[in-house]
Enzyme design. Structure first.
Site, mmCIF file in Angstrom:
data_model
loop_
_atom_site.group_PDB
_atom_site.id
_atom_site.type_symbol
_atom_site.label_atom_id
_atom_site.label_comp_id
_atom_site.label_asym_id
_atom_site.label_seq_id
_atom_site.Cartn_x
_atom_site.Cartn_y
_atom_site.Cartn_z
ATOM 1 N N HIS A 55 3.546 -9.579 -1.458
ATOM 2 C CA HIS A 55 2.308 -9.611 -0.666
ATOM 3 C C HIS A 55 1.267 -10.490 -1.350
ATOM 4 O O HIS A 55 0.953 -10.291 -2.514
ATOM 5 C CB HIS A 55 1.767 -8.189 -0.480
ATOM 6 C CG HIS A 55 2.442 -7.441 0.629
ATOM 7 N ND1 HIS A 55 1.909 -6.334 1.218
ATOM 8 C CD2 HIS A 55 3.620 -7.687 1.268
ATOM 9 C CE1 HIS A 55 2.716 -5.904 2.177
ATOM 10 N NE2 HIS A 55 3.771 -6.698 2.220
ATOM 11 N N TYR A 68 -6.567 -0.767 3.428
ATOM 12 C CA TYR A 68 -7.359 0.318 2.851
ATOM 13 C C TYR A 68 -8.577 0.469 3.752
ATOM 14 O O TYR A 68 -9.382 -0.462 3.858
ATOM 15 C CB TYR A 68 -7.831 -0.020 1.437
ATOM 16 C CG TYR A 68 -6.724 -0.073 0.399
ATOM 17 C CD1 TYR A 68 -5.891 -1.183 0.271
ATOM 18 C CD2 TYR A 68 -6.532 0.986 -0.481
ATOM 19 C CE1 TYR A 68 -4.887 -1.229 -0.684
ATOM 20 C CE2 TYR A 68 -5.529 0.954 -1.452
ATOM 21 C CZ TYR A 68 -4.706 -0.153 -1.542
ATOM 22 O OH TYR A 68 -3.713 -0.200 -2.502
ATOM 23 N N PRO A 85 -4.820 7.328 -6.827
ATOM 24 C CA PRO A 85 -3.911 6.269 -6.363
ATOM 25 C C PRO A 85 -4.587 5.089 -5.662
ATOM 26 O O PRO A 85 -3.906 4.113 -5.332
ATOM 27 C CB PRO A 85 -2.993 7.011 -5.382
ATOM 28 C CG PRO A 85 -3.766 8.204 -4.944
ATOM 29 C CD PRO A 85 -4.664 8.580 -6.070
ATOM 30 N N LYS A 130 -2.470 1.879 -9.414
ATOM 31 C CA LYS A 130 -2.343 1.541 -10.838
ATOM 32 C C LYS A 130 -1.439 2.461 -11.650
ATOM 33 O O LYS A 130 -1.036 2.109 -12.763
ATOM 34 C CB LYS A 130 -3.740 1.530 -11.498
ATOM 35 C CG LYS A 130 -4.621 0.387 -11.039
ATOM 36 C CD LYS A 130 -4.195 -0.913 -11.680
ATOM 37 C CE LYS A 130 -4.725 -2.123 -10.978
ATOM 38 N NZ LYS A 130 -3.753 -2.870 -10.183
ATOM 39 N N TYR A 185 -6.727 -5.852 -8.898
ATOM 40 C CA TYR A 185 -5.636 -5.336 -8.068
ATOM 41 C C TYR A 185 -4.286 -5.934 -8.493
ATOM 42 O O TYR A 185 -3.286 -5.218 -8.567
ATOM 43 C CB TYR A 185 -5.911 -5.620 -6.592
ATOM 44 C CG TYR A 185 -5.020 -4.825 -5.663
ATOM 45 C CD1 TYR A 185 -5.350 -3.517 -5.295
ATOM 46 C CD2 TYR A 185 -3.839 -5.360 -5.170
ATOM 47 C CE1 TYR A 185 -4.527 -2.777 -4.459
ATOM 48 C CE2 TYR A 185 -3.004 -4.630 -4.336
ATOM 49 C CZ TYR A 185 -3.354 -3.342 -3.984
ATOM 50 O OH TYR A 185 -2.534 -2.606 -3.160
HETATM 51 C C1 PHB Z 1 1.951 3.696 -1.417
HETATM 52 O O1 PHB Z 1 2.581 2.836 -0.790
HETATM 53 O O2 PHB Z 1 2.381 4.848 -1.544
HETATM 54 C C2 PHB Z 1 0.641 3.325 -1.990
HETATM 55 C C3 PHB Z 1 0.214 1.993 -1.902
HETATM 56 C C4 PHB Z 1 -1.013 1.635 -2.428
HETATM 57 C C5 PHB Z 1 -1.797 2.587 -3.039
HETATM 58 C C6 PHB Z 1 -1.359 3.907 -3.152
HETATM 59 C C7 PHB Z 1 -0.137 4.276 -2.626
HETATM 60 O O3 PHB Z 1 -3.005 2.212 -3.535
#
Ligand code: PHB
Ligand code: APR
Length: 408
Positions: free
Chosen positions: A72, A201, A293, A297, A385
Site C-alpha cells: 500500500h 481511518y 492499535p 505499531k 506510519y
Molecule cells: C488490522 O488490519 O487489523 C489493523 C490495521 C491497521 C491498524 C490496526 C489494525 O491500525
C-alpha cells in the site's frame, strides 16, 4: 538440555528471533505455553512497516508475503464526511507498507522453523526464570507431565503482555508507564471485498472506525465501543449499521456486508516497562510494551526489538562484543517511545473520549485539520506510519574532522 538462547513464547517475536538466530548458527529453544493452533487462532493486526518486511526477508521467510501481501502506497483519513489521502510513498521518498496478517507471518515462521528442525516445545507449562543476573541463567518448565531444566547463555522474554518474563524481574528494578483508554475496538473479520483500495481511518461524532483488509477478498473492520461493551451484544447487522453510520456516504454506499467469521473486542492500552533487560534476561515485543492499535505499531515494534537483540547477540557470539549487551534497552526504548507517542496521538485525535468537554473536542478536531491541511503535517504522519528507522547497535565512530593542510 543446554542452548545458547532460551526463548519464552512462540508469538511473532519469539519465532522471528529464533529464525534469525538459527540462520546465523546460534542455537535456541522456544518454550511456548499454548498449542500451535491456539497461537494461530489469535487475530491480530496486519500492517507491516518496510523495516519489518526487510527483516522477514533477512530471516528467509518472505516468499509467501511477497507473493500474497498487498503493498500500500498510502491510506485515507475520513474526517466527518471529508476524505484525505495520506500519500505514504510520495511523502516519505518512496516508502510503503505491506498488508499481510500477523497470523500469516506467524504461520510462515512456524513452517520455516519446522523445516530447519529447530526445537519448539509447545504446551510447556510453569516456565520459570532462574538466576538472570548470573553468568549461567536457566529456565525450568513442565512438559508432558515431566519437570525439565534448560540451561542457556541468554534468555529472551518474548512471552507477551501476560507472560512470566517481566514478572520474574523484581518490581523495584522496573519502572512502569501506563495509560488505559476508556474505550475498546470491536472488530470483525468477513469474507467480503474491501470497501476501498487503501485502509480508511475514520473519525465521526459517533466514534472512530477503521476499514482494513487481509486480502482482496477478506476484510477486517473495527468500530470504537465503550470499554464495558460485550461482543455478544453486537449482531452482524448492528455492527454493519454502526460502521456505515461512521463512514463518508460514498463509502457507506459501497460497503459490501456479509456474515462475520470472527468478532471480538480489544481494550486499548499504552504501556512501557523500563528497562527492557535484567542481567541476561531481555524483554522483547509485547512483554515490554503495548500500544493502542491506531498506529499499527504493535507487531512492528516487536520486529525492531528482535532486530536489535539479534544484531547484539550476533556481535557477542562472533566478535565477543559483550559490551553491547548493556545497550539493548536504551536502543529499543528510543524507538519504542516514538511509536508510543505516535500511537497515542493517532488514538487521541481520532477517537471520541467519553466526557470530553467541548473545548477539548474542538482542539482535537483543529489539530487534525491543521496536520492534514499542511504538507509538513501529512509528512509527519506518513513518516511515523511507514516506520522510523532502526538504530544501529554499534554505530561507526564519526571520523575526526580532517582539516586540509592548506586550511590549517
Ligand atoms: C488490522 O488490519 O487489523 C489493523 C490495521 C491497521 C491498524 C490496526 C489494525 O491500525
Ligand atoms: N510460558 C510460555 N509461553 C508463554 C507464557 C509463559 N508463561 N506466557 C505467554 N506465552 C506465549 C503466548 O502464548 C504467546 O504465544 O508467548 C507468546 C507471546 O506472543 P504475543 O502476545 O503475540 O507477543 P509478541 O510475540 O511480542 O508479538 C508482538 O505485538 O501488538 C502486538 O499484535 C501484536 O501480538 C503482536 C505483538
Amino acid at each position: 538440555m543446554h542452548t545458547q538462547v532460551a526463548i519464552i513464547g512462540a508469538g511473532p517475536s519469539g519465532l522471528l528471533l529464533g529464525q534469525l538466530l538459527q540462520r546465523a548458527g546460534i542455537s535456541n529453544v522456544i518454550l511456548e505455553r499454548q498449542t500451535p493452533s491456539y497461537v494461530l487462532s489469535r487475530i491480530r493486526a496486519g500492517v507491516l512497516e518496510q523495516g519489518m518486511v526487510e527483516l522477514l526477508r533477512k530471516a528467509g521467510v518472505h516468499q509467501r508475503m511477497d507473493a500474497e501481501g498487498l503493498v500500500h502506497d498510502g491510506f485515507e483519513l475520513a474526517l466527518g464526511g471529508r476524505r484525505v489521502h495520506i500519500d505514504l510513498k510520495g511523502l516519505t521518498g518512496g516508502r510503503t507498507v505491506m498488508i499481510y496478517g500477523q497470523t500469516e507471518v506467524t504461520r510462515d515462521l512456524m513452517a520455516a522453523r519446522e523445516a530447519v528442525g529447530a526445537t519448539t516445545l509447545y504446551e510447556a507449562r510453569n516456565v520459570q526464570v532462574h538466576d538472570p543476573k548470573g553468568e549461567h541463567p536457566w529456565l525450568t518448565y513442565e512438559h508432558d507431565g515431566q519437570a525439565h531444566r534448560l540451561d542457556c547463555d541468554f534468555i529472551a522474554g518474548c512471552d507477551g503482555f501476560h507472560g512470566v518474563a517481566r514478572q520474574s524481574i523484581p518490581a523495584d528494578a522496573l519502572e512502569i508507564f501506563e495509560r488505559v483508554y476508556p474505550f475498546g475496538w470491536l472488530g470483525i473479520l468477513a469474507d467480503t471485498p474491501p470497501v476501498n483500495e487503501e485502509l480508511v481511518y475514520a473519525t465521526h461524532e459517533r466514534g472512530f472506525a477503521l476499514c482494513s483488509m487481509r486480502s482482496a477478498t477478506r476484510t477486517r473492520y473495527y468500530v470504537q465501543v465503550d470499554a464495558n461493551e460485550k461482543a455478544e451484544d453486537w449482531s452482524d447487522e448492528r455492527f454493519w449499521n454502526e460502521l456505515k453510520a461512521r463512514l463518508p456516504q460514498e463509502l457507506a454506499d459501497k460497503l459490501v456486508t456479509g456474515p462475520s467469521i470472527e468478532k471480538s473486542i480489544a481494550p486499548l492500552r499504552s504501556f512501557v516497562v523500563e528497562p527492557m533487560q535484567y542481567g541476561r534476561l531481555f524483554l522483547v515485543g509485547d512483554a515490554a510494551h503495548i500500544v493502542p492499535p491506531t498506529g499499527a505499531k504493535g507487531l512492528n515494534l516487536a520486529a525492531s526489538d528482535v532486530s536489535t537483540l539479534f544484531d547484539i547477540l550476533l556481535k557477542v557470539y562472533r566478535e565477543g562484543r559483550t559490551d553491547l549487551l548493556a545497550r539493548y534497552s536504551q536502543i529499543c526504548l528510543r524507538r519504542v517511545w516514538k511509536a508510543e507517542r505516535f500511537s497515542w496521538w493517532m488514538t487521541s485525535m481520532l477517537h471520541r473520549f467519553p466526557g470530553a468537554d467541548a473545548f477539548s473536542q474542538r482542539i482535537a478536531a483543529t489539530e487534525l485539520d491543521y496536520f492534514v491541511g499542511s504538507e509538513a503535517g501529512r509528512q509527519t504522519i506518513a513518516e511515523n506510519y511507514v516506520g522510523l528507522p532502526y538504530e544501529a547497535v554499534d554505530p561507526l565512530p564519526t571520523p575526526e574532522l580532517q582539516v586540509p593542510a592548506h586550511c590549517a
